[in-house]
Design an enzyme around this catalytic site. Structure first.
Site, PDB file in Angstrom:
ATOM      1  N   CYS A 135       3.386 -42.714 -30.047  1.00 40.33           N
ATOM      2  CA  CYS A 135       4.359 -41.842 -29.473  1.00 40.33           C
ATOM      3  C   CYS A 135       3.421 -41.007 -28.705  1.00 40.33           C
ATOM      4  O   CYS A 135       2.486 -40.157 -29.135  1.00 40.33           O
ATOM      5  CB  CYS A 135       4.675 -40.987 -30.688  1.00 40.33           C
ATOM      6  SG  CYS A 135       5.565 -39.640 -30.102  1.00 40.33           S
ATOM      7  N   GLY A 136       3.639 -41.052 -27.398  1.00 35.18           N
ATOM      8  CA  GLY A 136       2.790 -40.160 -26.397  1.00 35.18           C
ATOM      9  C   GLY A 136       2.694 -38.804 -26.552  1.00 35.18           C
ATOM     10  O   GLY A 136       1.700 -37.942 -26.445  1.00 35.18           O
ATOM     11  N   ASN A 137       3.930 -38.138 -26.990  1.00 33.39           N
ATOM     12  CA  ASN A 137       4.217 -36.729 -27.223  1.00 33.39           C
ATOM     13  C   ASN A 137       3.615 -36.498 -28.538  1.00 33.39           C
ATOM     14  O   ASN A 137       2.888 -35.378 -28.742  1.00 33.39           O
ATOM     15  CB  ASN A 137       5.485 -36.321 -27.086  1.00 33.39           C
ATOM     16  CG  ASN A 137       6.106 -36.648 -25.694  1.00 33.39           C
ATOM     17  OD1 ASN A 137       5.734 -36.167 -24.835  1.00 33.39           O
ATOM     18  ND2 ASN A 137       7.234 -37.163 -25.609  1.00 33.39           N
ATOM     19  N   GLU A 170      15.873 -43.889 -27.943  1.00 22.48           N
ATOM     20  CA  GLU A 170      14.787 -44.289 -28.794  1.00 22.48           C
ATOM     21  C   GLU A 170      15.299 -45.183 -30.051  1.00 22.48           C
ATOM     22  O   GLU A 170      16.038 -44.745 -30.625  1.00 22.48           O
ATOM     23  CB  GLU A 170      13.781 -43.458 -29.259  1.00 22.48           C
ATOM     24  CG  GLU A 170      12.964 -42.824 -28.091  1.00 22.48           C
ATOM     25  CD  GLU A 170      11.841 -41.879 -28.768  1.00 22.48           C
ATOM     26  OE1 GLU A 170      11.072 -42.415 -29.395  1.00 22.48           O
ATOM     27  OE2 GLU A 170      11.719 -40.698 -28.152  1.00 22.48           O
ATOM     28  N   ARG A 171      14.417 -46.291 -30.319  1.00 27.22           N
ATOM     29  CA  ARG A 171      15.118 -47.078 -31.526  1.00 27.22           C
ATOM     30  C   ARG A 171      14.530 -46.270 -32.593  1.00 27.22           C
ATOM     31  O   ARG A 171      13.615 -45.778 -32.753  1.00 27.22           O
ATOM     32  CB  ARG A 171      14.379 -48.571 -31.347  1.00 27.22           C
ATOM     33  CG  ARG A 171      12.930 -48.730 -31.185  1.00 27.22           C
ATOM     34  CD  ARG A 171      12.139 -49.800 -31.264  1.00 27.22           C
ATOM     35  NE  ARG A 171      10.660 -49.630 -31.290  1.00 27.22           N
ATOM     36  CZ  ARG A 171       9.779 -50.501 -31.522  1.00 27.22           C
ATOM     37  NH1 ARG A 171      10.131 -52.158 -31.723  1.00 27.22           N
ATOM     38  NH2 ARG A 171       8.517 -50.321 -31.700  1.00 27.22           N
ATOM     39  N   CYS A 191       9.988 -38.793 -24.441  1.00 25.89           N
ATOM     40  CA  CYS A 191       9.273 -39.848 -25.109  1.00 25.89           C
ATOM     41  C   CYS A 191       8.234 -40.223 -24.096  1.00 25.89           C
ATOM     42  O   CYS A 191       8.196 -40.572 -22.857  1.00 25.89           O
ATOM     43  CB  CYS A 191      10.227 -40.959 -25.130  1.00 25.89           C
ATOM     44  SG  CYS A 191       9.560 -42.723 -25.685  1.00 25.89           S
ATOM     45  N   GLY A 192       6.919 -39.940 -24.737  1.00 29.54           N
ATOM     46  CA  GLY A 192       5.827 -40.189 -23.850  1.00 29.54           C
ATOM     47  C   GLY A 192       5.568 -41.553 -23.638  1.00 29.54           C
ATOM     48  O   GLY A 192       5.212 -41.753 -22.332  1.00 29.54           O
ATOM     49  N   THR A 193       5.595 -42.702 -24.519  1.00 32.70           N
ATOM     50  CA  THR A 193       5.566 -43.932 -23.827  1.00 32.70           C
ATOM     51  C   THR A 193       6.694 -44.300 -22.977  1.00 32.70           C
ATOM     52  O   THR A 193       6.484 -44.958 -21.992  1.00 32.70           O
ATOM     53  CB  THR A 193       5.596 -44.913 -25.071  1.00 32.70           C
ATOM     54  OG1 THR A 193       6.746 -44.782 -25.922  1.00 32.70           O
ATOM     55  CG2 THR A 193       4.314 -44.663 -25.861  1.00 32.70           C
ATOM     56  N   GLY A 194       7.754 -43.733 -23.136  1.00 35.46           N
ATOM     57  CA  GLY A 194       9.051 -43.859 -22.179  1.00 35.46           C
ATOM     58  C   GLY A 194       8.722 -43.367 -20.582  1.00 35.46           C
ATOM     59  O   GLY A 194       8.930 -44.105 -19.924  1.00 35.46           O
ATOM     60  N   HIS A 251       9.936 -51.184 -24.193  1.00 36.10           N
ATOM     61  CA  HIS A 251      10.953 -50.163 -23.188  1.00 36.10           C
ATOM     62  C   HIS A 251      11.757 -51.224 -22.057  1.00 36.10           C
ATOM     63  O   HIS A 251      11.258 -52.041 -21.674  1.00 36.10           O
ATOM     64  CB  HIS A 251       9.900 -49.022 -22.133  1.00 36.10           C
ATOM     65  CG  HIS A 251       9.453 -48.164 -23.366  1.00 36.10           C
ATOM     66  ND1 HIS A 251      10.153 -46.933 -23.590  1.00 36.10           N
ATOM     67  CD2 HIS A 251       8.250 -48.099 -23.742  1.00 36.10           C
ATOM     68  CE1 HIS A 251       9.183 -46.379 -24.640  1.00 36.10           C
ATOM     69  NE2 HIS A 251       8.112 -47.058 -24.497  1.00 36.10           N
TER      70      HIS A 251
END
Length: 295
Positions: A71-73, A220-221, A229-232, A171
């Site tokens: 989770c990037g955030n 998000e799943r 969503c950081g990775t998003g 993603h």
């Protein structure tokens, strides 16, 4: 259970210091505390643990109990937690996640962390590693068919072109004319549970505003629509540059989500860096029922 409610660009989690002892049944606890009517209200639970390979370890659980890889955030808020709570005096830390060890560089003002820059690693395009169930080696600007398995032959099939990228989480990035008009509660689950994604997928719906700026909404799943969503956001930037929609490799792209602004750079060394805020909302104590712990 003592906790801190925190968010990065509106992507909010309940954070717990587990450096001395891990929580029992953390998935069930995550579901319990995440409920926005009967719990604390969050996108999930993040446990901050000891690590044998990094300064700290993060375990994150979605609102539906499932454990996420990255989770990037969340990692920015972990950095703020360990610094501001006195668990470290470093301003750059390493953090073990299920998608590898991440380096986080903190932004400190008046002794408190207000944001951070995270090395998100390299994007993954190989379909089997995302993972996807398809014959494509990579899935770039290809169509996904919704309602494909519907028994009602009168139900119109819907096609969405998009690009599949893993940034630690899978993603699917698709471009639309107007993100605000989307009925995400209807669309999101169709992507999340699509047969092409055996482990589910996070879906980013992206609107290009100008050559340096985009905005997106994300499903998000395990959590539904979240405010960031950081990775998003990382996947969005990579897709924008790859498809020549916006941005340029080596330069930051402004990526707006419902919860605020993230700056994402697809570096020349192929790593992706993510910059954004980290905010503590409040500290608290909550009683977890034995029925939850013993499930």
């Amino acid at each position: 259970m003592e906790f801190t409610k925190m968010h990065g660009a509106g992507n909010d989690y309940v954070y717990v210091d587990c450096t001395k002892e891990m929580l029992p049944n953390p998935g069930a606890i995550s579901e319990y505390v995440s409920h926005r009517r009967f719990g604390i209200g969050s996108d999930g639970l993040i446990c901050i643990c000891k690590s044998d390979v990094a300064d700290f370890k993060m375990r994150m659980f979605n609102a539906d109990r499932s454990e996420g890889k990255m989770c990037g955030n969340g990692v920015r808020c972990v950095a703020k937690f360990v610094h501001d709570k006195g668990l470290t005096d470093k301003t750059t830390i390493t953090l073990e996640t299920l998608s590898g060890v991440k380096e986080i560089e903190m932004v400190v003002e008046n002794g408190e962390v207000v944001g951070a820059k995270v090395d998100m690693g390299k994007p993954i395009f190989r379909a089997t590693e995302i993972p996807m169930s398809c014959d494509h080696y990579i899935f770039v600007d290809q169509a996904i068919v919704l309602n494909d398995n519907h028994n009602d032959v009168t139900k119109e099939k819907v096609f969405y072109n998009g690009t599949a990228i893993s940034m630690g989480n899978p993603h699917f990035v698709t471009f639309v004319d107007d993100v605000d008009s989307l009925k995400l509660e209807e669309l999101g689950p169709q992507f999340e549970h699509h047969k092409l994604f055996p482990e589910g997928v996070n879906t980013e719906f992206v609107q290009v505003l100008d050559k340096n700026t985009v905005k997106f909404r994300v499903w998000e799943r395990g959590s539904g629509e979240t405010w960031a969503c950081g990775t998003g956001a990382s996947a969005v930037a990579v897709a924008c540059i790859m498809l020549n929609k916006a941005g340029k490799q080596g330069e930051p792209l402004n990526v707006h989500c419902k919860g605020g602004l993230l700056k994402v750079t697809h570096e020349l060394n192929d790593h992706v860096t993510l910059e954004g805020n980290a905010v503590a909302v409040f500290d608290g104590v909550i009683d977890i029922p034995e029925s939850v712990i013993n499930e």
